[in-house]
Design a protein around this motif. Structure first.
Motif, mmCIF file in Angstrom:
data_model
loop_
_atom_site.group_PDB
_atom_site.id
_atom_site.type_symbol
_atom_site.label_atom_id
_atom_site.label_comp_id
_atom_site.label_asym_id
_atom_site.label_seq_id
_atom_site.Cartn_x
_atom_site.Cartn_y
_atom_site.Cartn_z
ATOM 1 N N ASN A 150 76.634 28.959 -36.505
ATOM 2 C CA ASN A 150 77.885 29.205 -35.780
ATOM 3 C C ASN A 150 77.740 29.039 -34.271
ATOM 4 O O ASN A 150 78.681 28.606 -33.601
ATOM 5 C CB ASN A 150 78.399 30.615 -36.070
ATOM 6 N N ARG A 153 78.051 25.448 -30.727
ATOM 7 C CA ARG A 153 79.314 24.820 -30.337
ATOM 8 C C ARG A 153 79.084 23.482 -29.641
ATOM 9 O O ARG A 153 79.953 22.615 -29.637
ATOM 10 C CB ARG A 153 80.104 25.766 -29.436
ATOM 11 N N MET A 219 83.771 26.939 -34.033
ATOM 12 C CA MET A 219 82.325 26.881 -34.249
ATOM 13 C C MET A 219 82.022 26.070 -35.495
ATOM 14 O O MET A 219 82.918 25.772 -36.283
ATOM 15 C CB MET A 219 81.758 28.296 -34.401
ATOM 16 N N VAL A 221 81.057 25.993 -39.088
ATOM 17 C CA VAL A 221 81.220 26.975 -40.155
ATOM 18 C C VAL A 221 80.762 26.356 -41.470
ATOM 19 O O VAL A 221 81.158 25.239 -41.805
ATOM 20 C CB VAL A 221 82.701 27.411 -40.248
ATOM 21 N N TRP A 250 84.028 32.192 -36.453
ATOM 22 C CA TRP A 250 82.818 32.730 -37.083
ATOM 23 C C TRP A 250 83.139 33.656 -38.261
ATOM 24 O O TRP A 250 82.387 33.722 -39.228
ATOM 25 C CB TRP A 250 81.996 33.510 -36.054
ATOM 26 N N ASP A 253 82.958 32.633 -42.075
ATOM 27 C CA ASP A 253 81.663 32.695 -42.753
ATOM 28 C C ASP A 253 81.223 34.127 -43.011
ATOM 29 O O ASP A 253 80.743 34.465 -44.096
ATOM 30 C CB ASP A 253 80.590 32.002 -41.907
#
Length: 343
Positions: A150, A153, A219, A221, A250, A253
């Motif tokens: 995650n 980025r 992010m 995932v 995030w 997940d």
């Protein structure tokens, strides 16, 4: 390898001549002289463990692809391309523990792909079963792997091909509402409240979650972080099955993982501590997590994602579906996720 045909059957995938070309990055192109099948595992995709013998050595490998499937299942071909792209383009730059990929073969025009990996079991690893109940400590260790994913980025910014799958799922008519309601009224929804089992609320909740998620920091995932997609090694757990890789918040997940791998009573007791563990790990990796109360609110909304995924699932053993719908539905219920999403 655009010039190499993607195998559509198990026989084609284990053909020595085809493997000679597919394994060229590993072998240098020397002929594969023998192929010994070790195990064939068929769920939606087929995973075949085999030993390839070639001039100068042997390799214990595992090939994954949609093999010997009907036309309906073959429509999932784009997900196999996505997984191959993960191993080619992202895995080499991540600290996430994944199987060692030795080659991928992709057809982008008639989308289909296969991935060839080192055999984790032959290396001493073990794959978790879908319904394997984790301890809180085991869940914390796999959350560490999700945090490693995650937090990157930077990789997501350079990967426009990673899509917002939650938005696509929320828009798609994968299961008509009347059929979804019929399914939730059956064994998979047993024990859940009438409100949680309401198909119209679930679909509206998924749309509302997707809309909110779009405005959160995006992010990398995993998107399908249940126990069946975890393997264990002496060095720690790792992640497999990247066919739902996506960009998103995030919590998609984290809320899915905690609810899916822990029995309901353990999740109720341990989830806040596990969430704090994840946030601390994420911060330690250089990420900027939200404050604890904001994170808790985002976490409480997010179980709708995993609950939706398993509620619409049909081509999996019903016993597995029923457990996951029950665990994830219980999370939606105790967090009042629909209300938090404005429903």
């Amino acid at each position: 390898m655009p010039a190499l045909e993607v195998p559509r059957t198990l026989a084609q995938a284990l053909d020595a001549a085809w493997l000679t070309k597919a394994l060229e990055p590993l072998t240098g192109g020397v002929p594969v002289t023998a192929v010994e099948t070790v195990e064939v595992i068929k769920t939606v995709a087929t995973k075949v463990r085999f030993v390839a013998t070639f001039e100068g050595g042997q390799a214990a490998l595992c090939l994954k692809g949609l093999l010997d499937v009907d036309p309906q299942m073959a429509k999932g071909g784009p997900t196999t391309v996505l997984e191959a792209d993960f191993y080619d383009k992202l895995a080499p730059h991540l600290q996430v523990r994944v199987p060692d990929c030795v080659g991928t073969v992709v057809d982008r025009e008639d989308p289909m792909g296969v991935v060839i990996m080192r055999d984790v079991i032959a290396q001493g690893g073990r794959f978790c079963t879908a319904l394997e109940a984790f301890t809180a400590d085991e869940a914390a260790a796999s959350l560490d792997q999700l945090a490693q994913l995650n937090v990157r980025r930077d990789l997501l910014d350079a990967s426009p091909w990673v899509r917002r799958r939650i938005a696509e799922l929320a828009r798609g008519e994968y299961v008509p509402e009347p059929l979804l309601q019929e399914m939730l009224n059956g064994p998979r929804g047993e024990g859940l409240s009438e409100r949680t089992r309401d198909a119209s609320l679930l679909m509206a909740g998924m749309r509302a979650l997707a809309e909110r998620d779009e405005h959160l920091p995006q992010m990398l995932v995993h998107g399908d972080s249940h126990a069946g997609n975890i393997f264990r090694t002496a060095a720690g757990p790792g992640l497999i099955d990247w066919q739902l890789l996506q960009r998103g918040g995030w919590a998609l997940d984290v809320a899915y993982h905690i609810a899916a791998v822990l029995p309901v009573e353990v999740a109720e007791r341990e989830e806040r501590a596990l969430l704090n563990h994840y946030l601390e790990t994420f911060r330690g990796l250089g990420g900027e997590p939200p404050d604890p109360e904001t994170a808790w609110a985002q976490y409480r909304m997010a179980p709708v994602y995993g609950y939706f995924l398993w509620s619409i699932t049909r081509r999996v053993d019903p016993a597995i579906i029923n457990v996951f719908v029950g665990r994830l539905g219980a999370s939606v219920t105790r967090h009042d996720s629909y209300r938090l999403l404005g429903l």
